[in-house]
Enzyme design. Structure first.
Site, PDB file in Angstrom:
ATOM      1  N   MET A   7       0.845  -1.202   0.000  1.00 14.43           N
ATOM      2  CA  MET A   7       0.000   0.000   0.000  1.00 14.43           C
ATOM      3  C   MET A   7       0.883   1.257   0.000  1.00 14.43           C
ATOM      4  O   MET A   7       0.411   2.351   0.301  1.00 14.43           O
ATOM      5  CB  MET A   7      -0.927   0.001   1.212  1.00 14.43           C
TER       6      MET A   7
ATOM      7  N   LEU B  55       6.740   3.213   1.426  1.00 10.32           N
ATOM      8  CA  LEU B  55       7.620   2.058   1.611  1.00 10.32           C
ATOM      9  C   LEU B  55       8.713   2.290   2.647  1.00 10.32           C
ATOM     10  O   LEU B  55       9.292   3.368   2.719  1.00 10.32           O
ATOM     11  CB  LEU B  55       8.243   1.668   0.266  1.00 10.32           C
TER      12      LEU B  55
ATOM     13  N   GLY C  53      10.966  -2.706   5.658  1.00 15.62           N
ATOM     14  CA  GLY C  53      10.229  -3.978   5.631  1.00 15.62           C
ATOM     15  C   GLY C  53       9.802  -4.307   4.210  1.00 15.62           C
ATOM     16  O   GLY C  53      10.047  -5.412   3.699  1.00 15.62           O
ATOM     17  N   HIS C  54       9.175  -3.324   3.546  1.00 15.73           N
ATOM     18  CA  HIS C  54       8.781  -3.522   2.141  1.00 15.73           C
ATOM     19  C   HIS C  54      10.023  -3.804   1.282  1.00 15.73           C
ATOM     20  O   HIS C  54      10.019  -4.668   0.408  1.00 15.73           O
ATOM     21  CB  HIS C  54       8.117  -2.266   1.576  1.00 15.73           C
TER      22      HIS C  54
ATOM     23  N   GLN D 175      -2.819 -12.324   7.252  1.00 16.98           N
ATOM     24  CA  GLN D 175      -2.927 -12.068   5.812  1.00 16.98           C
ATOM     25  C   GLN D 175      -2.136 -13.119   5.021  1.00 16.98           C
ATOM     26  O   GLN D 175      -2.621 -13.645   4.008  1.00 16.98           O
ATOM     27  CB  GLN D 175      -2.393 -10.671   5.509  1.00 16.98           C
TER      28      GLN D 175
ATOM     29  N   SER E  96       6.324  -0.236  10.152  1.00 19.22           N
ATOM     30  CA  SER E  96       4.975  -0.129   9.599  1.00 19.22           C
ATOM     31  C   SER E  96       4.780   1.287   9.077  1.00 19.22           C
ATOM     32  O   SER E  96       5.273   2.249   9.683  1.00 19.22           O
ATOM     33  CB  SER E  96       3.945  -0.409  10.704  1.00 19.22           C
TER      34      SER E  96
HETATM   35  P1  AMP Z   1       1.458  -2.856   3.482  1.00 14.18           P
HETATM   36  O1  AMP Z   1       2.002  -1.799   2.579  1.00 14.18           O
HETATM   37  O2  AMP Z   1       1.483  -2.473   4.930  1.00 14.18           O
HETATM   38  O3  AMP Z   1       0.139  -3.417   3.019  1.00 14.18           O
HETATM   39  O4  AMP Z   1       2.479  -4.059   3.390  1.00 14.18           O
HETATM   40  C1  AMP Z   1       2.826  -4.638   2.157  1.00 14.18           C
HETATM   41  C2  AMP Z   1       3.612  -5.899   2.409  1.00 14.18           C
HETATM   42  O5  AMP Z   1       4.778  -5.598   3.170  1.00 14.18           O
HETATM   43  C3  AMP Z   1       2.806  -6.928   3.236  1.00 14.18           C
HETATM   44  O6  AMP Z   1       3.057  -8.225   2.731  1.00 14.18           O
HETATM   45  C4  AMP Z   1       3.388  -6.743   4.616  1.00 14.18           C
HETATM   46  O7  AMP Z   1       3.291  -7.898   5.419  1.00 14.18           O
HETATM   47  C5  AMP Z   1       4.833  -6.412   4.303  1.00 14.18           C
HETATM   48  N1  AMP Z   1       5.430  -5.701   5.442  1.00 14.18           N
HETATM   49  C6  AMP Z   1       4.962  -4.587   6.044  1.00 14.18           C
HETATM   50  N2  AMP Z   1       5.738  -4.254   7.089  1.00 14.18           N
HETATM   51  C7  AMP Z   1       6.722  -5.197   7.158  1.00 14.18           C
HETATM   52  C8  AMP Z   1       7.843  -5.419   8.020  1.00 14.18           C
HETATM   53  N3  AMP Z   1       8.095  -4.622   9.046  1.00 14.18           N
HETATM   54  N4  AMP Z   1       8.628  -6.474   7.768  1.00 14.18           N
HETATM   55  C9  AMP Z   1       8.366  -7.313   6.732  1.00 14.18           C
HETATM   56  N5  AMP Z   1       7.338  -7.156   5.879  1.00 14.18           N
HETATM   57  C10 AMP Z   1       6.526  -6.118   6.080  1.00 14.18           C
END
Ligand code: AMP
Length: 289
Positions: free
Chosen positions: A30, A33, A36-37, A153, A185
């Site tokens: 989403m 970034l 984590g992303h 998820q 996050s």
């Molecule tokens: P989001 O943009 O929050 O929907 O996350 C997109 C993808 O990145 C999802 O698969 C999340 O699980 C992953 N993601 C988000 N935060 C982290 C993190 N801290 N470590 C690893 N993956 C992450």
């Protein structure tokens, strides 16, 4: 970095890659970034010839009183992160591109989405499954990358892929944390200084659970209770849920044996944060997965 906004533009690019026999990895996000992303994108780039990052704040996965409007967005910055991480293009559609005004086909799942985040966010996983299903059809990747950060998820997507026979390998990636343990996050940007400090209670409580299991406590109810008490010691924290479940089925476990997921959602002020660990407890050895 190429930022593609329409399905019509995207499809011929992917077709051309396919014609050359190249493999394609997809990283659904989403946006806004962070590291984590980035870890997902780097892994995808290492394992595929081409990598598509979708960057779409998906309206259907937000509830009516949730943070759809305020969710942070910065496509220029995201483009730089994608470039550094080795992506080939960003798919960044408008909501009108992804959903027809009269869209009426949705992907729903039973059991796996009823507990944990699904309890407080009853329409969330319908939105997630539907958009991921659409992205899978639009990009048709060989592999798709999801973070363990969103453990429910990940389990839901794995099940959807199995149940609907998608020929796509789902790759789960470990949680990337700040140095002090806070799971990265996009929503961490909502936290002020006091809340940022208070947010450490999530990881600390998970570590308490791990310690208890390491010391031989296997009773899930006792571990859960100790974790909840620990979270309650933080005045800015309000528990949404703490659960100890089977990581594949999301069903509650009574005893921590084999692999168990300790998952939580906690409000820090107005911000709802999630975090989890997977503990593998076999033959009196306890380790984090
Ligand atoms: P989001 O943009 O929050 O929907 O996350 C997109 C993808 O990145 C999802 O698969 C999340 O699980 C992953 N993601 C988000 N935060 C982290 C993190 N801290 N470590 C690893 N993956 C992450």
């Amino acid at each position: 970095m190429k930022v593609i906004k329409t399905i019509e533009e995207l499809r011929p690019i992917i077709k051309a890659w396919r014609k050359e026999g190249q493999s394609v990895g997809l990283v659904p996000t989403m946006g806004y970034l962070h590291e984590g992303h980035k870890s997902l994108i780097v892994k995808a780039a290492a394992e595929n010839d081409r990598v598509v990052v979708s960057d779409f704040v998906n309206p259907t996965q937000f509830g009516v009183n949730e943070d759809l409007a305020s969710y942070p967005r910065d496509i220029a910055r995201d483009a730089r992160v994608c470039e550094e991480a080795g992506a080939d293009l960003i798919f960044h559609p408008e909501p009108e591109e992804m959903y027809f005004r009269d869209s009426c086909t949705f992907v729903n799942m039973g059991k796996l989405t009823e507990g944990l985040c699904g309890k407080t966010r009853p329409t969330h996983f319908q939105g997630v499954c539907t958009v991921v299903c659409k992205l899978f059809h639009i990009v048709a990747p060989d592999k798709a990358y999801f973070g363990q950060k969103d453990a429910q998820q990940l389990a839901v997507i794995r099940r959807m892929v199995r149940d609907l026979n998608f020929d796509i390998e789902i790759v789960g990636c470990p949680i990337v944390r700040e140095e002090d343990g806070l799971a990265m996050s996009s929503r961490n940007t909502y936290l002020d200084d006091a809340e940022r400090a208070a947010a450490l209670i999530l990881h600390k409580s998970l570590m308490l659970g791990k310690e208890m299991i390491g010391q031989g406590e296997h009773d899930a109810a006792k571990i859960k209770e100790a974790i909840m008490q620990n979270i309650k010691s933080e005045p800015l924290a309000r528990i949404d849920y703490v659960e100890i479940v089977n990581p594949d089925t999301m069903e509650n476990v009574d005893t921590v044996e084999g692999a168990a997921l300790i998952a939580m959602a906690v409000y820090i002020g107005k911000t709802r944060l999630i975090d989890n660990i997977v503990i593998v407890n076999d033959k009196n050895k306890c380790r984090l997965l």
